[in-house]
Design a protein around this motif. Sequence first.
Motif, mmCIF file in Angstrom:
data_model
loop_
_atom_site.group_PDB
_atom_site.id
_atom_site.type_symbol
_atom_site.label_atom_id
_atom_site.label_comp_id
_atom_site.label_asym_id
_atom_site.label_seq_id
_atom_site.Cartn_x
_atom_site.Cartn_y
_atom_site.Cartn_z
ATOM 1 N N GLU A 1 0.838 -1.201 0.000
ATOM 2 C CA GLU A 1 0.000 0.000 0.000
ATOM 3 C C GLU A 1 0.867 1.242 0.000
ATOM 4 O O GLU A 1 1.847 1.333 0.734
ATOM 5 N N ARG B 1 -8.326 4.683 -2.234
ATOM 6 C CA ARG B 1 -9.377 3.944 -1.521
ATOM 7 C C ARG B 1 -10.320 4.908 -0.808
ATOM 8 O O ARG B 1 -11.532 4.757 -0.848
ATOM 9 N N THR C 1 -2.139 -0.916 -3.707
ATOM 10 C CA THR C 1 -3.233 0.007 -3.426
ATOM 11 C C THR C 1 -2.694 1.325 -2.873
ATOM 12 O O THR C 1 -1.521 1.434 -2.515
ATOM 13 N N ARG D 1 -2.543 -3.092 -10.109
ATOM 14 C CA ARG D 1 -3.632 -2.681 -9.202
ATOM 15 C C ARG D 1 -3.571 -3.389 -7.853
ATOM 16 O O ARG D 1 -4.292 -3.029 -6.927
#
Length: 107
Positions: A7, A102, A97, A94
């Motif tokens: 992330e 988000r 993240t 993808r």
Amino acid sequence: MPAGPIEVRILRDEPALCGALEALASAGATEFIAYVALHGYRATSLRLRDSLGPYKQQASKSEKTIYDIAAAARKALGPERFPGAYAKSYELDREVTCDWVRFSELV
């Protein structure tokens, strides 16, 4: 929508990469990955050159600098998540993240 195995976290004082990294990411590589994630998971080398860090003040900066930062990003994420540029365009998997993406999708 859950965070992926890696992330990009930009909702903090300094951007960071968290998760299953293959190597530590430099500040330049983190900024590079964050930029690509925030711009639809794809960006051209020219756009990156003109947008990132100190390079935005130096429009004539060589694209080689972007290639070097991209190589550092690829080392951190692995070639499966961040393959080499295709037609001078970088694409981020993808599976990586971004907290801001988000958040934006949830709002």
